[in-house]
Design a protein around this motif. Structure first.
Motif, PDB file in Angstrom:
ATOM      1  N   PRO A 173       0.815  -1.213   0.000  1.00  0.00           N
ATOM      2  CA  PRO A 173       0.000   0.000   0.000  1.00  0.00           C
ATOM      3  C   PRO A 173       0.848   1.262   0.000  1.00  0.00           C
ATOM      4  N   PHE A 174       2.063   1.177   0.527  1.00  0.00           N
ATOM      5  CA  PHE A 174       2.906   2.362   0.591  1.00  0.00           C
ATOM      6  C   PHE A 174       3.721   2.541  -0.690  1.00  0.00           C
ATOM      7  N   LEU A 175       3.450   1.788  -1.740  1.00  0.00           N
ATOM      8  CA  LEU A 175       4.143   1.953  -3.013  1.00  0.00           C
ATOM      9  C   LEU A 175       3.172   2.370  -4.115  1.00  0.00           C
ATOM     10  N   GLY A 176       2.143   3.123  -3.738  1.00  0.00           N
ATOM     11  CA  GLY A 176       1.106   3.459  -4.693  1.00  0.00           C
ATOM     12  C   GLY A 176       1.601   4.248  -5.887  1.00  0.00           C
ATOM     13  N   MET A 177       2.436   5.273  -5.659  1.00  0.00           N
ATOM     14  CA  MET A 177       2.897   6.097  -6.770  1.00  0.00           C
ATOM     15  C   MET A 177       3.729   5.292  -7.760  1.00  0.00           C
ATOM     16  N   THR A 178       4.551   4.395  -7.244  1.00  0.00           N
ATOM     17  CA  THR A 178       5.366   3.564  -8.124  1.00  0.00           C
ATOM     18  C   THR A 178       4.483   2.699  -9.004  1.00  0.00           C
ATOM     19  N   ASN A 179       3.455   2.116  -8.410  1.00  0.00           N
ATOM     20  CA  ASN A 179       2.558   1.265  -9.179  1.00  0.00           C
ATOM     21  C   ASN A 179       1.813   2.058 -10.249  1.00  0.00           C
ATOM     22  N   GLN A 180       1.428   3.298  -9.921  1.00  0.00           N
ATOM     23  CA  GLN A 180       0.718   4.111 -10.900  1.00  0.00           C
ATOM     24  C   GLN A 180       1.610   4.452 -12.090  1.00  0.00           C
ATOM     25  N   ALA A 181       2.904   4.521 -11.852  1.00  0.00           N
ATOM     26  CA  ALA A 181       3.831   4.890 -12.921  1.00  0.00           C
ATOM     27  C   ALA A 181       4.208   3.705 -13.801  1.00  0.00           C
ATOM     28  N   LYS A 182       3.938   2.477 -13.350  1.00  0.00           N
ATOM     29  CA  LYS A 182       4.391   1.301 -14.087  1.00  0.00           C
ATOM     30  C   LYS A 182       3.918   1.248 -15.536  1.00  0.00           C
ATOM     31  N   PRO A 183       2.653   1.554 -15.843  1.00  0.00           N
ATOM     32  CA  PRO A 183       2.226   1.501 -17.254  1.00  0.00           C
ATOM     33  C   PRO A 183       3.020   2.471 -18.143  1.00  0.00           C
ATOM     34  N   TRP A 184       3.327   3.651 -17.623  1.00  0.00           N
ATOM     35  CA  TRP A 184       4.111   4.611 -18.394  1.00  0.00           C
ATOM     36  C   TRP A 184       5.523   4.075 -18.623  1.00  0.00           C
ATOM     37  N   LEU A 185       6.104   3.476 -17.592  1.00  0.00           N
ATOM     38  CA  LEU A 185       7.453   2.919 -17.722  1.00  0.00           C
ATOM     39  C   LEU A 185       7.480   1.816 -18.777  1.00  0.00           C
ATOM     40  N   LYS A 186       6.463   0.978 -18.766  1.00  0.00           N
ATOM     41  CA  LYS A 186       6.390  -0.104 -19.749  1.00  0.00           C
ATOM     42  C   LYS A 186       6.304   0.465 -21.156  1.00  0.00           C
ATOM     43  N   ALA A 187       5.515   1.521 -21.335  1.00  0.00           N
ATOM     44  CA  ALA A 187       5.387   2.137 -22.650  1.00  0.00           C
ATOM     45  C   ALA A 187       6.704   2.760 -23.110  1.00  0.00           C
ATOM     46  N   ALA A 188       7.550   3.133 -22.149  1.00  0.00           N
ATOM     47  CA  ALA A 188       8.855   3.720 -22.478  1.00  0.00           C
ATOM     48  C   ALA A 188       9.943   2.648 -22.562  1.00  0.00           C
ATOM     49  N   ASN A 189       9.516   1.368 -22.632  1.00  0.00           N
ATOM     50  CA  ASN A 189      10.433   0.220 -22.766  1.00  0.00           C
ATOM     51  C   ASN A 189      11.218  -0.093 -21.504  1.00  0.00           C
ATOM     52  N   PHE A 190      10.703   0.333 -20.351  1.00  0.00           N
ATOM     53  CA  PHE A 190      11.255  -0.098 -19.067  1.00  0.00           C
ATOM     54  C   PHE A 190      10.250  -1.085 -18.478  1.00  0.00           C
ATOM     55  N   THR A 191      10.323  -2.308 -18.994  1.00  0.00           N
ATOM     56  CA  THR A 191       9.272  -3.281 -18.702  1.00  0.00           C
ATOM     57  C   THR A 191       9.371  -3.876 -17.304  1.00  0.00           C
ATOM     58  N   ASP A 192      10.549  -3.829 -16.699  1.00  0.00           N
ATOM     59  CA  ASP A 192      10.698  -4.459 -15.392  1.00  0.00           C
ATOM     60  C   ASP A 192      11.506  -3.555 -14.484  1.00  0.00           C
ATOM     61  N   ALA A 193      11.144  -3.521 -13.226  1.00  0.00           N
ATOM     62  CA  ALA A 193      11.859  -2.693 -12.258  1.00  0.00           C
ATOM     63  C   ALA A 193      13.286  -3.195 -12.094  1.00  0.00           C
ATOM     64  N   ASP A 194      14.201  -2.264 -11.994  1.00  0.00           N
ATOM     65  CA  ASP A 194      15.606  -2.609 -11.747  1.00  0.00           C
ATOM     66  C   ASP A 194      16.256  -1.425 -11.051  1.00  0.00           C
ATOM     67  N   PHE A 195      16.267  -1.468  -9.731  1.00  0.00           N
ATOM     68  CA  PHE A 195      16.781  -0.350  -8.960  1.00  0.00           C
ATOM     69  C   PHE A 195      18.262  -0.098  -9.245  1.00  0.00           C
ATOM     70  N   ALA A 196      19.006  -1.110  -9.638  1.00  0.00           N
ATOM     71  CA  ALA A 196      20.431  -0.953  -9.915  1.00  0.00           C
ATOM     72  C   ALA A 196      20.686  -0.141 -11.181  1.00  0.00           C
TER      73      ALA A 196
END
Length: 1024
Positions: free
Chosen positions: A239-262
């Motif tokens: 629940p405390f990662l709401g903003m990150t989850n909301q941004a995921k579709p945009w990231l996928k559209a920009a070819n960042f399909t998977d999270a990678d903090f590194a």
């Protein structure tokens, strides 16, 4: 999973009550403190009230201690009061409210939304549950939950540490935004000038923060496992990662399909998405921006650096080492380390001496690291074939024989490290860039002893002793008045040389007058000794003195330096290509083979004795006993037209920048301001400066080459795969040939010869000549290849010439064979591919190609520096120094000064340096431009009698010229050259004891000279 996350959230709430012992329980006694109750009250109101209601609440609770402390601490730039992530989260929340709604925020800054994001996302807000007490509890009692969520004490320690660093950087930006700039400016720039929109500012803040995160990841060894755990935390639908989850579709559209903090690019993409959402932009806006501004690749090496320092040098301190190789000799270990750097581009290794009663020198990839780091690097070394038998062991910082465990100085390349000891200048907003990095603090005796010890170990490292007046302490500093990038670079250096972590302190210099440099300016004195020693050894031409000392010297600067007037010389690192060297020589009317002699024009004094006496009297009347005014007046009347013009610039200028602009214009370098715009208006990152200088089309080439170089696994791969786009096709083919032939002298020589029927015969002849013992035998080998027959051969082998010179003479009319012979000889001495191309290919490759190869060879353990090689290769030759200047400067004036070095004559360059170093202050500027030797004489003239105390029989200038002229004349004619008993040398040793070498004591010292009929010299010099 939802049950697990819910449990985690409950645990967070429970433990959060125990995490804030630093908050005061009662009524705060100082404005910087607040109560926990007031902070909780703000957080509850912010969470539950609509914006208009929250405004009313804030007005009604204006005395809330948390709110008043937030403003007070921001103005004072005191991030240290906020001890936990939850406290910082509440601070960001309130500051974002202030920026959006409160009158104290300047109107242009009201649209900034970045700190809303800081409250909500990633490692600042949504990972705000990362208190180690919670991690320890989960690891101990709920290990399955902890493993699934990626929560370990190491992971959350990393999150907490990064949060702490970012909070300090961000509070400084918030202070500037609200109280200094009064409009959004670029936070990435040391002295920003160009106003930004709120959206532009927020996007710049994303890069500002993530660059700091990347620097932390590189500087502090963090295992890949920890970075993977942080990525795992981000991926979970908590629940405390709401903003990150909301941004995921945009990231996928920009070819960042998977999270990678590194991945720096993914973090920037995420930050940008959140900023766009806060600015109520849509996905199309975000994607268009991402396409036009793709995030840069900033990757640490696959085998990352595990070199750390112990907390202190005590028997209790220590850490784990990853051993990559063991050798019985230091030479063998250093040779192994060098080979690793060439084979594995970007690898950071060091050599440590035998430990305890062991006999082996070890090459290590981790030192004083955590067990997790050492073990991960051991496995990585085996898996990537860096060292198949890598192993780990633990070492104390002091071995059982009582010896401190330090890396071998020879294994660490410090010869090209910048000088971070900058002077305070009026052109800089002090708190913006005025940071200092100290590596030892104590009383004066202890600090002096530590400085002496470090200089003995690392003579190429610029260090100095400073007094902290306010604290009553003395400190050894490696950086002063430095920006964030320079601080990071300084921290990287001190990590490599194993400075104890407890001794390293980074702090802001809020009052420059409280930081006083003790003793001489080391660079001047060390340069003086170095140049004198080189000259004594017989290095007396422009070329030989540069090769010996590492500095480009002119007759004027040689005179100033040897007379210990002002030893400001041009470092070889500024001139990186033959074209730049040729431009420098042309500016000064020199050739490499010119012999350097002292020049009486370098220490100007009026030749008209009556005019000089009149000027002294006039300056006395103006000064009315003020020595600084007198010196400035005399400098203008000294007979030096450049100093006089520079002083006129000083009188007309109102700022350091305008003073420098005037000096630049007067010296014939008006384009410096245009060049410096590439730094001051956008970024001080060398890559960005290069792109600005080369234009849009070449910037794309830089990006492609940079991506290739970042991914290259070795020097060979970097040269054969990545340099092709930067050079002509024929040059690329020659690079490929030389790289593949670096271990075969004959094959390498073949790369220098064009196809022809006699190519094989020519190679046989050259190989034959290489293997012969003397030049006569070499002549026999080359007989069939020499034009003009026996006459030429006899002429070439006659006289006192070497075999190489004789071969060059015989092949004078065969340039391809002559160059091939050089390559053959060079490769025979043993070298790697990059060094071969950089050092053995003159005449075979063009200078630009050789420059790129030299850059790669010099930076084998720094992948970021190697990437900048691509940028520098496309910069026009006359702007070549810009990239290195941008990396070391603290602002536009400092950058322009660095750029001016090769193109200004010595006197104008010194005037320009004085403009920056003095901050334009008239007395300091005048004394600086006049030269210390001249100043000594002028000082005595204020109260002394002309002809006796100053400009008398034993005056400083005349006596010094008499001494040096005699000994240099002897040196040039083959006699004794500035020997140990020479008066100048003895005096120079004494001068070292005096601060700055100016003042009465130094003047008295020089008055002790006695040499010949000084009366005739005086009249010859002064025209009496």
């Amino acid at each position: 999973m939802r049950l697990c996350l819910a449990l985690l959230w409950v645990l967070l709430c429970i433990f959060s009550r125990h995490a804030f012992a630093e908050e005061v329980a009662g009524v705060p006694s100082v404005k910087s403190d607040w109560t926990q109750a007031d902070r909780v009250a703000w957080t509850a109101a912010s969470r539950n009230l609509a914006l208009e209601d929250l405004k009313a609440w804030a007005t009604a609770n204006a005395s809330n201690s948390f709110l008043t402390a937030a403003i007070f601490n921001t103005k004072a730039n005191e991030p240290k009061h906020y001890k936990s992530i939850r406290q910082r989260n509440a601070y960001y929340d309130y500051i974002s409210f202030v920026i959006e709604t409160q009158e104290l925020t300047p109107e242009p800054s009201r649209g900034v939304r970045f700190f809303h994001a800081a409250t909500s996302v990633t490692i600042q807000g949504e990972l705000g549950m990362s208190q180690s007490i919670l991690a320890d509890f989960l690891e101990k009692y709920f290990p399955t939950i902890a493993a699934k969520l990626g929560i370990t004490s190491a992971t959350l320690t990393f999150i907490t540490d990064v949060n702490h660093e970012l909070f300090a950087k961000n509070m400084r930006v918030i202070r500037d935004l609200l109280f200094t700039w009064k409009t959004p400016l670029d936070p990435r720039v040391a002295t920003p000038k160009k106003a930004l929109t709120s959206l532009e500012f927020d996007l710049a803040m994303v890069e500002f923060e993530q660059t700091a995160v990347q620097a932390h990841i590189v500087r502090v060894p963090i295992t890949n496992a920890v970075l993977a755990d942080v990525t795992s935390l981000v991926r979970k639908s908590a629940p405390f990662l709401g903003m990150t989850n909301q941004a995921k579709p945009w990231l996928k559209a920009a070819n960042f399909t998977d999270a990678d903090f590194a991945d720096y690019r993914w973090r920037v993409a995420l930050g940008r998405a959140i900023v766009f959402r806060f600015h109520k932009k849509d996905e199309a806006d975000y994607l268009a921006y991402m396409k036009a501004n793709p995030p840069a690749l900033k990757a640490r090496a696959k085998f990352y650096s595990g070199l750390k320092s112990p907390s202190s040098y005590s028997a209790e301190a220590g850490g784990d080492f990853t051993i990559l190789g063991s050798w019985k000799t230091e030479k063998g270990a250093n040779r192994h380390a060098d080979q690793l750097r060439k084979t594995h581009l970007g690898i950071d290794v060091a050599v440590y001496p035998p430990y305890g009663d062991d006999i082996y020198w070890t090459v290590v990839g981790a030192a004083f690291a955590s067990k997790q780091v050492a073990n991960e690097l051991r496995s990585s070394a085996r898996r990537n074939k860096i060292s198949r038998d890598a192993f780990t062991l633990r070492r104390a910082a002091v071995d059982k024989l009582g010896k401190v465990v330090l890396p071998a100085p020879q294994s660490i390349n410090l010869t090209r490290t910048p000088d971070f000891l900058k002077a305070a200048t009026a052109s800089l907003v002090p708190e913006t860039v005025a940071q200092a990095v100290s590596i030892f603090t104590g009383d004066q005796a202890a600090a002096e002893a530590r400085l002496k010890e470090l200089r003995a170990l690392y003579p190429d490292l610029s260090l100095a002793l400073f007094e902290r007046k306010e604290a009553g302490q003395y400190a050894v500093l490696i950086a002063t008045f430095a920006n964030d990038g320079q601080v990071e670079e300084a921290l990287q250096i001190v990590r490599r040389i194993a400075i104890p972590q407890d001794d390293i302190v980074v702090q802001t210099i809020s009052d420059p007058t409280q930081l006083i440099r003790i003793g001489k300016v080391r660079s001047i004195q060390t340069t003086w000794a170095l140049v004198t020693d080189c000259y004594k050894s017989g290095s007396i031409t422009v070329e030989t003195l540069q090769a010996c000392s590492g500095y480009w010297v002119t007759p004027s600067t040689l005179t100033r330096c040897i007379l210990e007037s002002d030893c400001r010389l041009l470092d070889s690192g500024i001139l990186k290509t033959p074209e730049q060297v040729a431009g420098f020589l042309a500016t000064h009317g020199l050739k490499l083979t010119d012999q350097l002699k002292i020049s009486d024009a370098a220490i100007p004094v009026s030749r008209d004795g009556k005019a000089l006496v009149s000027a002294i009297q006039d300056c006395r009347n103006r000064a009315q006993g003020d020595n600084e005014v007198f010196v400035g007046c005399m400098a203008a009347a000294s007979g030096d037209p450049i100093a006089a013009t520079a002083l006129k610039c000083q009188q007309d200028a109102t700022t350091t920048e305008s003073l420098l602009a005037c000096v630049s214009q007067a010296s014939g370098q008006p384009d410096l301001q245009r060049i410096s715009d590439c730094v001051t208006s956008d970024s001080q990152d060398p890559m960005q400066v290069s792109k600005c200088l080369v234009g849009t089309s070449n910037a794309e080439i830089i990006d492609k080459a940079t991506t290739c170089l970042e991914a290259a696994g070795s020097q060979t791969a970097a040269l054969t795969d990545c340099v092709k786009g930067l050079v002509e096709p024929s040059q690329a083919a020659t690079i490929d040939c030389l790289t593949k032939s670096s271990s075969d002298p004959v094959a390498a020589a073949a790369c220098a010869l064009p196809p022809s029927p006699e190519k094989k015969a020519a190679l046989r002849a050259l190989d034959c000549a290489r293997k012969t013992q003397d030049k006569a035998q070499a002549a026999l080998c080359l007989a069939g290849m020499v034009d003009d027959g026996p006459g030429r051969i006899a002429q070439c082998i006659a006289g006192n010439t070497s075999k190489a010179e004789a071969i060059g003479c015989m092949l004078a009319d065969r340039p391809e064979m002559r160059e091939a012979a050089k390559v053959l000889t060079c490769v025979s001495n043993g070298t790697d591919a990059a060094s071969l191309i950089a050092n053995c290919s003159q005449g075979v490759l063009d200078p630009k190609t050789a420059q790129v190869a030299a850059c790669i060879a010099d930076n084998a353990s720094d992948s970021g520096a190697i990437a900048s090689c691509a940028a520098s290769s496309l910069v026009p030759p006359e702007l070549g120094p810009a990239v290195s200047c941008a990396a070391s400067s603290t602002g536009g004036a400092d950058f322009a000064l660095c750029m001016a070095g090769p193109k200004m004559n010595a006197e104008w360059r010194i005037a320009a340096e004085c403009a920056v170093q003095s901050g334009g202050a008239p007395p300091a500027f005048a004394a600086c431009t006049a030269g210390r030797l001249t100043v000594r004489e002028f000082t005595k003239c204020l109260t002394g009698k002309v002809g006796e105390d100053c400009f008398g029989p034993n005056n400083t200038i005349v006596a010094a010229y008499g001494t040096v002229a005699h000994d240099l004349s002897s040196c040039l004619s083959g006699g004794a050259c500035l020997g140990d008993n020479n008066d100048l040398v003895k005096a120079g040793r004494e001068v070292e004891k005096f601060v700055g070498g100016i003042g009465e004591a130094a003047g008295n010292l020089w008055d002790d000279f006695r040499r010949g009929d000084v009366g005739k010299i005086i009249c010859g010099l002064l025209g009496c």
